[in-house]
Design a protein around this motif. Structure first.
Motif, PDB file in Angstrom:
ATOM      1  N   HIS A   7      88.164  27.071 -70.279  1.00  0.00           N
ATOM      2  CA  HIS A   7      87.608  26.007 -71.086  1.00  0.00           C
ATOM      3  C   HIS A   7      88.611  25.381 -72.025  1.00  0.00           C
ATOM      4  O   HIS A   7      88.279  24.456 -72.754  1.00  0.00           O
ATOM      5  CB  HIS A   7      86.456  26.570 -71.900  1.00  0.00           C
ATOM      6  N   PHE A  24      88.004  34.383 -92.851  1.00  0.00           N
ATOM      7  CA  PHE A  24      87.090  35.493 -92.636  1.00  0.00           C
ATOM      8  C   PHE A  24      87.319  36.146 -91.278  1.00  0.00           C
ATOM      9  O   PHE A  24      86.463  36.841 -90.760  1.00  0.00           O
ATOM     10  CB  PHE A  24      85.637  35.029 -92.761  1.00  0.00           C
ATOM     11  N   GLN A 522      90.253  34.558 -78.678  1.00  0.00           N
ATOM     12  CA  GLN A 522      89.549  35.784 -79.040  1.00  0.00           C
ATOM     13  C   GLN A 522      89.312  36.638 -77.800  1.00  0.00           C
ATOM     14  O   GLN A 522      88.877  36.150 -76.776  1.00  0.00           O
ATOM     15  CB  GLN A 522      88.196  35.424 -79.655  1.00  0.00           C
TER      16      GLN A 522
ATOM     17  N   ILE C   5      83.541  43.111 -79.230  1.00  0.00           N
ATOM     18  CA  ILE C   5      84.242  41.911 -78.786  1.00  0.00           C
ATOM     19  C   ILE C   5      84.370  41.953 -77.284  1.00  0.00           C
ATOM     20  O   ILE C   5      84.810  42.935 -76.714  1.00  0.00           O
ATOM     21  CB  ILE C   5      85.635  41.851 -79.429  1.00  0.00           C
ATOM     22  N   THR C   9      86.391  35.395 -75.143  1.00  0.00           N
ATOM     23  CA  THR C   9      85.268  34.628 -75.651  1.00  0.00           C
ATOM     24  C   THR C   9      85.800  33.356 -76.284  1.00  0.00           C
ATOM     25  O   THR C   9      86.947  33.308 -76.727  1.00  0.00           O
ATOM     26  CB  THR C   9      84.470  35.392 -76.731  1.00  0.00           C
ATOM     27  N   ALA C  10      84.968  32.360 -76.336  1.00  0.00           N
ATOM     28  CA  ALA C  10      85.457  31.054 -76.751  1.00  0.00           C
ATOM     29  C   ALA C  10      85.475  30.893 -78.260  1.00  0.00           C
ATOM     30  O   ALA C  10      86.274  30.151 -78.790  1.00  0.00           O
ATOM     31  CB  ALA C  10      84.598  29.965 -76.133  1.00  0.00           C
ATOM     32  N   HIS C  11      84.623  31.595 -78.962  1.00  0.00           N
ATOM     33  CA  HIS C  11      84.624  31.374 -80.407  1.00  0.00           C
ATOM     34  C   HIS C  11      85.176  32.590 -81.138  1.00  0.00           C
ATOM     35  O   HIS C  11      85.254  33.693 -80.595  1.00  0.00           O
ATOM     36  CB  HIS C  11      83.213  31.039 -80.893  1.00  0.00           C
ATOM     37  N   TRP C  12      85.569  32.370 -82.374  1.00  0.00           N
ATOM     38  CA  TRP C  12      86.204  33.421 -83.145  1.00  0.00           C
ATOM     39  C   TRP C  12      85.177  34.149 -83.981  1.00  0.00           C
ATOM     40  O   TRP C  12      84.374  33.522 -84.657  1.00  0.00           O
ATOM     41  CB  TRP C  12      87.277  32.809 -84.050  1.00  0.00           C
ATOM     42  N   HIS C  13      85.253  35.470 -83.934  1.00  0.00           N
ATOM     43  CA  HIS C  13      84.353  36.250 -84.774  1.00  0.00           C
ATOM     44  C   HIS C  13      84.845  36.209 -86.217  1.00  0.00           C
ATOM     45  O   HIS C  13      86.037  36.265 -86.454  1.00  0.00           O
ATOM     46  CB  HIS C  13      84.315  37.699 -84.317  1.00  0.00           C
ATOM     47  N   THR C  14      83.906  36.132 -87.134  1.00  0.00           N
ATOM     48  CA  THR C  14      84.305  36.157 -88.537  1.00  0.00           C
ATOM     49  C   THR C  14      83.363  37.061 -89.312  1.00  0.00           C
ATOM     50  O   THR C  14      82.259  37.362 -88.858  1.00  0.00           O
ATOM     51  CB  THR C  14      84.229  34.760 -89.180  1.00  0.00           C
ATOM     52  N   SER C  15      83.839  37.482 -90.461  1.00  0.00           N
ATOM     53  CA  SER C  15      83.007  38.230 -91.385  1.00  0.00           C
ATOM     54  C   SER C  15      83.651  38.154 -92.755  1.00  0.00           C
ATOM     55  O   SER C  15      84.827  38.451 -92.907  1.00  0.00           O
ATOM     56  CB  SER C  15      82.903  39.688 -90.937  1.00  0.00           C
TER      57      SER C  15
END
Ligand code: HEA
Ligand code: HEA
Ligand code: CUA
Ligand SMILES: [Cu+2]
Lengths: 557, 271, 251
Positions: A7, A24, A522, C5, C9-15
Motif C-alpha cells: 500500500h 507517543f 510498523q 503487533i 501493519t499500515a498504521h503506527w501504534h501509539t500510547s
C-alpha cells in the motif's frame, strides 16, 4: 522489491506523519530515532564543552576563563554527557533499538511500551543533565564523582549527579531486559544463535553486562546522596565509613561500561567490514565466544582504575594480571576483523572509510591500555594525560568513528537516501586527522608529567613538550570541529537532497536490507520471515534467500 | 586418526608456550642481583620497563597494522559483482586460530607482567634506612612534616642519595601526590594513611603536583621537591629547626590567645 | 505485556502512557528530591512530587488498562522479571558489600555507644509481611480459576498487608530515633536505615505494581504473564524483607 510494502508508493512506507505518532510511539524504529536525536544532541553539547576546554588549554594561563569551577563544569559535562548521553544511548539505544530487532527478523521489541518508557527516561536524564549548565550550584565533581569531594558543598548539586546516573541507569536496565528478551525469544524462524549478525551479538552481550553491573553503579551514587543529604555515613571515615568503597563500587561498573561501549561499536565495524569486503567474518564462532568472554573478563579488573588509591599490593598485582588477560579476547576480535579483509573484495564506501579509521585508531588505542594495566607502570602515569589519551583513542576517537560509520551505514534505512560519498569520506579523513592531532601530542604531554583535569598548567610553563603538545592539540580541535560540522552538513544534505537509495545499497545479506522495505513500516516485515539452516548474515556465496511465511488472513489490518 | 592425534599434541605443546619467557626471565635473574637491582634506582628501572613495554606494543601494533594495510591494498574490489573468497575454516583450523594466537598473547602478557612485577616489587619495598616525611594534603596545600618539629608548605627539601618515604593523609578530600621524574603517584585520602617512596639521586628541583581532582584549584595545588647536597640540607635544617623552636616558644607564650583563635579559625573553616 | 503487533501493519501504534511514566518518574520525581534536599524549597518540591506521582500513577494505570487482558500474552514477562530481579539483587549486593566492609573491618560491633535496640517490632512486621506471599498466591490461583474479581480482592488484601507493614516500619523508625539511634551516628545505624529504607522503597513500588492491575481485573480482564511477573516481584520483596530482618537485627 519496492512493491512489497504494497500500500505504500515507491517502496517508501515512510515514517510516521503526525506528531502524535512520533511522540507517543511504541515502535522500536521511531524510538531508535529518538535515541539517535538524544545522543547526537548530547554529542554536540559535550563536544562544545570540549571545544571550550581545548581553547582554554591552548596556552598557559587563563584564556577564556580564570575560574576553576567553570572549567570543571565543562569537564564534568563533557565526560558525563559524552559517556552517558552520547556513547551509550547511541550504541545501546539507537543501534540496539533501530537495527537489532530488524536484524533478527522481529516485528518489534519484546516490550514496546517498556521501550518507549526507556527512551523517555533517557530524555529525562539528558534534560536533568543539561540543567546543570543553568543552575547556580552546578555539579562539578567530574563524571567519576569521588567522595568526599562530591559529598562536600564545594561540589555543588550532588543530587543532580545522582539523579542523572540513576535515571539513565534505569533507562539502561529496562532497555537491556527488553533487548535481551527480544534477542532470546523473537529471532525469526530458523535463526540460530550462530546465525545472528555480530552487531546483535555485541549489543546483546553489552546489555547483559549492563544488567549485571549498572545496579552497582546506581547503588554507589545513591549512597552519595544519602550521605550528603540525609546524613548517612557510608563514605564518611568519621562514622566508620570508607572513601575507597565508592571507588571500588564505581569502577566495578565503570570498567565493564567501557566494554559496553566497545562491543557494539566493534559490532558495527564487523558489519561494515564484512559487507565492504563481501567476505565471511573470519572465524565467526571464535568471535562470538570472544565477545562473550568480555563478561567475565571485564568483571574482575576494576582495581586497575585504583592502582594508586592505597589498596593492598596483592590486589594491585592480581588485578594487573587479570587486566592483561583481556588482551586475549580483544586480540581475537581484532584478528577476526583483519581476517575478514583477507581475500576480500573491498569496496571503499563512505561508511567503510569511517570504519577503517575506527579500526586503525582502535589497534593503537587499545594497545595503550597495556602500560596502564601494569600496576608498576601505572604509578608513573596514573591520572595523567597518558590515560586521557588512551581512553580518547579507544572510546572517543575509535568509538565515535565506528558509531558515525554505523549512522552512515544505516542512513539509507533511516531516510531512504544516501549521503554524498565524497563529503562522507572527507569528513572521515578530517575527523581522523583532527582527532589524531588532538590526542597524539597529549600522550607525550602525559609522559612528560601533565596531569588530568587541570584548567591550567602554570607549573609546566617551561616544559616545552607539554606546552607544545597543548598548542598542537588545540589546533587539532579546530580541524575536528570543522569535520564534525561537515559531517552534520552531510547528514542534513543527505536527508534532504541525497541520492535515492536502492533497496540494498551495500549489498548486505542481513535481514534488515534483504527482507523488508527500505524504510520499514510498523511490524517491519510483510509476513514473518524465515531463514534456512545454512543461511548466514555474512555469507556472500550461495546464501539461501530468506523466505516469508504465508500471510495470515488478517495481515495488514 | 593419526594426523588428528598428532595435531592435538602440537596444540598441547603450544599451551606451554607462555611459560617460556617467564622461565627465561626467572633464570636470568639471580636473587642477589634482584635484591638491590644492581644499584638501579626505581625511576631508572621504570624508564627501562616503560621502553620495553612500548617497544613490545609497537611491534604488535605494527604487525597488525601492516597486515591490515596489505590486505586493504591487495584485496581492493575490482569487478562490479566480485565477492570475497576467504577459505572456509575447518574445525581444527578454527581451534588453531584461537589457541595459537591466545597462547602468543598470553606469552607476551606474562612476559610484560613479569617485568612489571619486578618493578612493582622495587617500587613497593622501602629501603630500611629511608627518611620518613609526613604529608598532609588539604584543599589546596601540601604540608610536609619532617618529624622533628619542622614542617613546610608546598616545598620539600631532601638530601641527595637518601631514600625518602612519604606517609600521607588528607584533611578533606582525595588528593594524589605525584613527584615529577620519579614516576610515583599515590592517592591521599582522609581516614587512611598511604605511602610512596622515592630515591633522589640528582640535585635540583622537580615539580610536585596533585593528580586527583580536588576542586576549583586542583591545578594550582603544586609545589616543588628540592634535592640538596647533604651539607646544604643540614645547614637549612639547622636554621629551620631554630625557627621552629622560636615559633613554638612563641606559641607557648601566647597559648591562651592561641587556643581561642585556633578554635575560631576551625569554626570558620567548617562553617 | 508485549504489544500485539502484527507483521506489516499500515498504521503506527501509539500510547501516551509510557511517556507519562517516563517523565513523571524520570524528570519530576528527581526534581522533587533536588528541590527538597538541595534547594530546600518545600513547596516547589511538593508540587513536583505531586505532578510526578500523578503522572506516574495515571500513566501506570492507563498502561495497564491498555494492555492487561487486551493484548495477547506472549509470556516473556516472567523472564524479564527474572532478569530484573537479578539486577535488583546486584544493587542490594553492592550495598551489602559496603556494610560488610564496615562491619568486618570494625574492631567491635556494634560500635561502642550504640543504643540497645529491640527487634520485636520488626520481627512482628516481617511476619505480617510474609503473609502477603500467601495471599498473592491465592490471588494467582483465583486468576487461574477464572475468578477475576476474587483475584482483585486478594491483590488488594496483599496491598493492605504491605500498607500495615509500612506503618509498622515507620513507627519502628520513630522509636529508634527516639532512643537516639539516628541515621548518621555510626555505621550500624547507617546500615540499618539503609537496608530498611531500600526495602521500604521496594514496598512502595510493589504496591504501585499491584494496584495497576486491579482496575482491569475488576472489569474482568487479567493477564497471566503479568500476574506471574507480579507475584515473582512480591515474593522477592518478601524474601528481601526477611533477609533484611536477619541481616540488621539478628546478626
Ligand atoms: C571503550 C573504552 C575503553 C576500552 C576498550 C579500554 C580498554 C582497556 N583499557 Fe582503558 N580506559 C577507558 C576506556 C577504555 N579502555 C576509560 C574511559 C578510562 C579512564 C576513566 C577515567 O579515569 O575517567 C580508562 C582507563 C584505563 C586504566 C586506568 C588508568 C588510570 O586511571 O591510572 C587502565 C589501567 O589498567 C586501562 C586499561 C585498559 C586495558 C588493559 C584495556 C584493554 O581492554 C585493551 C586490550 C586490547 C589490546 C591489548 C589490543 C588488541 C590485542 C592484541 C593486538 C593482542 C596482542 C596484545 C598483547 C599480547 C598485549 N584503562
Ligand atoms: C565518548 C566519549 C568522549 C568523546 C567522544 C570525547 C571527545 C573529545 N574530547 Fe573528551 N573526555 C571524555 C570522553 C570523551 N571525549 C571523558 C570521559 C573525559 C574525562 C572527564 C574527566 O576527567 O572526568 C574526557 C576529557 C577530555 C579532556 C581532558 C581535560 C582534562 O583532563 O583537563 C580533553 C582535553 O583535551 C578532551 C577533549 C576532547 C575532544 C577535543 C573531543 C572531540 O572528539 C570532540 C569533537 C566534537 C566537537 C568538536 C563538537 C562539534 C560540534 C559541533 C560542530 C556543533 C554542531 C552544532 C549544533 C548541531 C548545534 N576530553
Ligand atoms: Cu589536590 Cu587535586
Ligand atoms: Cu578499566
Amino acid at each position: 522489491m519496492s512493491g512489497f510494502m504494497g500500500h505504500e508508493p515507491n517502496g517508501r512506507p515512510g515514517w510516521p506523519k503526525t506528531a502524535r505518532e512520533w511522540l507517543f510511539t511504541v515502535d522500536h524504529k521511531v524510538i531508535g530515532v529518538w535515541y539517535l536525536i538524544g545522543s547526537l544532541a548530547s554529542f554536540a553539547v559535550a563536544g562544545l564543552a570540549a571545544t571550550l576546554m581545548r581553547i582554554e588549554l591552548g596556552s598557559v594561563g587563563p584564556d577564556i576563563t580564570s575560574d576553576g569551577n567553570i572549567y570543571n563544569l565543562w569537564l564534568t559535562m563533557h565526560g558525563a554527557v559524552m559517556i552517558l548521553g552520547f556513547q551509550i544511548p547511541a550504541l545501546l539505544g539507537f543501534v540496539a533499538n533501530y537495527a537489532v530487532p530488524i536484524m533478527v527478523g522481529a516485528k518489534d521489541m519484546a516490550f514496546p511500551r517498556v521501550n518507549a518508557f526507556s527512551v523517555w527516561l533517557l530524555w529525562s536524564g539528558i534534560l536533568i543533565a543539561l540543567a546543570n549548565l543553568v543552575i547556580p550550584d552546578h555539579f562539578n565533581g567530574m563524571w567519576t564523582g569521588y567522595p568526599p569531594y562530591s559529598t562536600s558543598d564545594a561540589a555543588g548539586n550532588t543530587a543532580l549527579y545522582t539523579m542523572v546516573v540513576v535515571v539513565l541507569g534505569m533507562s539502561s536496565v529496562f532497555g537491556a531486559v527488553n533487548l535481551a528478551c527480544t534477542v532470546a525469544f523473537m529471532r525469526c524462524k530458523g535463526m540460530g544463535w550462530f546465525q545472528m549478525p555480530l552487531t546483535v551479538w555485541t549489543v546483546f552481550t553489552a546489555n547483559i553486562i549492563q544488567l549485571i553491573f549498572v545496579p552497582v553503579l546506581a547503588a554507589s551514587v545513591i549512597l552519595l546522596s544519602l550521605d550528603k543529604y540525609l546524613g548517612f555515613g557510608f563514605y564518611n571515615p568519621e562514622t566508620g565509613g570508607d572513601v575507597l568503597l565508592y571507588q571500588n563500587l564505581f569502577w566495578f561498573y565503570s570498567h565493564p561500561a567501557v566494554y559496553v561501549i566497545l562491543l557494539p561499536f566493534m559490532g558495527i565495524m564487523f558489519e561494515i567490514f564484512s559487507v565492504s569486503a563481501k567476505n565471511m567474518v573470519f572465524s565467526y564462532k571464535s568471535a562470538v565466544y570472544a565477545i562473550l568472554a568480555f563478561i567475565p573478563a571485564g568483571g574482575d579488573v576494576w582495581v586497575h582504575h585504583a592502582f594508586v588509591a592505597g589498596l593492598p599490593d596483592w590486589l594491585r598485582v592480581l588485578m594487573s594480571f587479570t587486566t592483561l588477560l583481556i588482551s586475549l579476547p580483544f586480540g581475537l576480535l581484532m584478528l577476526s576483523l583483519v581476517g575478514t579483509l583477507y581475500k576480500g573484495a573491498i569496496r571503499y564506501s563512505g561508511p567503510m572509510m569511517w570504519a577503517l579509521g575506527a579500526w586503525m585508531i582502535l589497534i593503537f588505542g587499545a594497545l595503550t591500555g597495556i602500560p596502564n594495566a601494569l600496576s608498576a607502570i601505572d604509578y608513573g602515569i596514573s591520572d595523567s594525560y597518558v590515560i586521557m589519551s588512551h581512553f580518547h583513542y579507544v572510546m572517543a576517537v575509535s568509538g565515535s568513528m565506528a558509531t558515525f560509520a554505523g549512522i552512515f551505514y544505516w542512513f539509507p534505512k533511516l531516510t531512504g537516501r544516501i549521503c554524498n560519498e565524497t563529503m562522507t569520506k572527507l569528513s572521515a579523513i578530517g575527523f581522523f586527522i583532527g582527532m589524531n592531532t588532538v590526542m597524539g601530542p597529549l600522550y607525550f604531554a602525559g609522559i612528560a608529567g601533565m596531569p588530568r583535569r587541570y584548567m591550567d598548567y602554570q607549573q609546566f610553563a617551561d616544559n616545552a613538550v607539554i606546552v607544545g603538545a597543548q598548542h598542537w592539540s588545540t589546533i587539532g580541535l579546530y580541524i575536528t570541529f570543522l569535520s564534525v560540522l561537515l559531517m552534520v552538513v552531510t547528514w542534513i544534505h543527505g536527508m534532504l537532497k541525497g541520492e535515492k537509495s536502492s533497496q540494498n545499497p551495500w549489498g548486505s545479506q542481513s535481514l534488515e536490507w534483504t527482507s523488508t522495505a527500505l524504510i520499514a513500516g510498523q511490524g517491519n516485515f510483510p509476513t514473518p520471515v524465515e531463514v534456512a539452516e545454512d543461511w548466514h548474515p555474512y555469507r556472500y556465496i550461495d546464501n539461501p534467500k530468506p523466505t516469508f511465511q504465508p500471510a495470515p488472513a488478517s495481515a495488514g489490518h | 586418526m593419526k594426523i588428528k592425534s598428532l595435531s592435538y599434541k602440537v596444540l598441547g605443546t603450544l599451551l606451554a608456550l607462555p611459560l617460556i619467557p617467564t622461565l627465561v626471565y626467572a633464570f636470568e635473574m639471580d636473587t642477589a642481583v634482584r635484591k638491590n637491582y644492581n644499584g638501579l634506582t626505581p625511576q631508572a628501572h621504570w624508564d627501562e620497563v616503560w621502553h620495553e613495554v612500548m617497544l613490545d606494543l609497537i611491534v604488535i601494533g605494527v604487525i597488525y597494522f601492516a597486515v591490515a594495510l596489505f590486505f586493504m591494498i591487495r584485496y581492493k574490489r575490482t569487478g562490479h559483482d566480485q565477492v570475497g573468497k576467504s577459505p572456509k575454516l575447518t574445525g581444527q583450523a578454527m581451534i588453531g586460530w584461537v589457541v595459537i594466537p591466545c597462547m602468543l598473547f598470553l606469552g607476551d602478557d606474562l612476559f610484560l607482567y613479569v617485568k612489571a612485577f619486578d618493578l612493582h616489587n622495587q617500587m613497593r619495598n622501602v629501603p630500611a634506612h629511608a627518611q620518613t616525611i609526613k604529608v598532609t594534603a588539604s584543599m589546596w596545600n601540601w604540608n610536609y612534616d619532617y618529624g622533628n618539629g619542622v614542617d613546610t608548605d608546598m616545598e620539600l627539601r631532601v638530601p641527595v642519595g637518601k631514600p625518602v618515604i612519604f606517609r600521607m593523609t588528607s584533611d578533606d578530600v582525595v588528593h594524589s601526590h605525584y613527584v615529577d621524574g620519579y614516576h610515583v603517584t599515590e592517592d591521599v585520602m582522609p581516614g587512611r594513611v598511604t605511602w610512596e617512596w622515592i630515591m633522589p639521586v640528582k640535585l635540583g628541583e622537580s615539580v610536585i603536583t596533585c593528580r586527583e581532582y580536588c576542586g576549583a584549584n586542583h591545578s594550582k595545588m603544586y609545589g616543588k621537591l628540592i634535592v640538596m647536597k647533604q651539607a646544604d640540607y643540614d645547614a637549612w635544617m639547622t636554621e629551620a629547626l631554630a625557627d621552629a623552636k622560636a615559633e613554638s616558644a612563641h606559641r607557648v607564650a601566647s597559648a591562651a590567645i592561641g587556643k581561642v583563635t585556633a578554635s575560631k579559625i576551625n569554626e570558620g573553616q567548617e562553617g | 505485556m508485549s504489544e500485539d503487533i502484527k507483521h506489516y501493519t499500515a498504521h503506527w501504534h501509539t500510547s501516551p502512557f509510557p511517556m507519562m511514566v517516563g517523565f513523571g518518574s524520570g524528570l519530576f520525581l528527581p526534581w522533587a528530591f533536588m528541590l527538597q534536599f538541595n534547594y530546600e524549597q518545600g513547596t516547589a518540591a511538593l508540587v513536583c512530587l505531586a505532578i510526578g506521582t500523578a503522572l506516574t500513577v495515571a500513566g501506570g494505570l492507563g498502561w495497564a488498562g491498555e494492555t492487561i487482558g487486551v493484548i495477547k500474552d506472549e509470556n516473556w514477562s516472567p523472564s524479564a522479571m527474572f532478569m530484573f530481579i537479578g539486577t535488583e539483587i546486584m544493587t542490594i549486593a553492592a550495598v551489602l558489600v559496603t556494610y560488610w566492609v564496615a562491619r568486618l573491618g570494625a574492631p567491635v560491633w556494634p560500635p561502642v555507644g550504640t543504643p540497645e535496640i529491640s527487634a520485636t517490632e520488626p520481627l512482628l512486621a516481617t511476619i505480617i509481611l510474609l503473609v502477603s506471599s500467601i495471599t498473592i498466591g491465592i490471588a494467582r490461583k483465583r486468576q487461574l480459576d477464572g475468578n477475576a474479581s476474587g483475584f482483585a480482592m486478594m491483590v488488594l488484601l496483599s496491598v493492605a498487608i504491605w500498607a500495615v507493614f509500612m506503618v509498622m516500619t515507620i513507627s519502628n523508625w520513630n522509636h529508634l530515633s527516639g532512643e537516639g539511634f539516628t541515621i548518621g551516628i555510626n555505621a550500624a545505624a547507617t546500615a540499618l536505615y539503609a537496608f530498611t529504607g531500600i526495602h521500604f522503597a521496594h514496598i512502595v513500588i510493589g504496591i504501585l505494581v499491584m494496584l495497576t492491575c486491579v482496575p482491569s481485573a475488576l472489569k474482568g480482564r487479567t493477564s497471566f504473564s503479568y500476574t506471574r511477573a507480579m507475584t515473582m516481584y512480591v515474593h522477592f520483596v518478601n524474601v528481601l524483607g526477611l533477609y533484611v530482618l536477619f541481616q540488621v537485627y539478628y546478626w
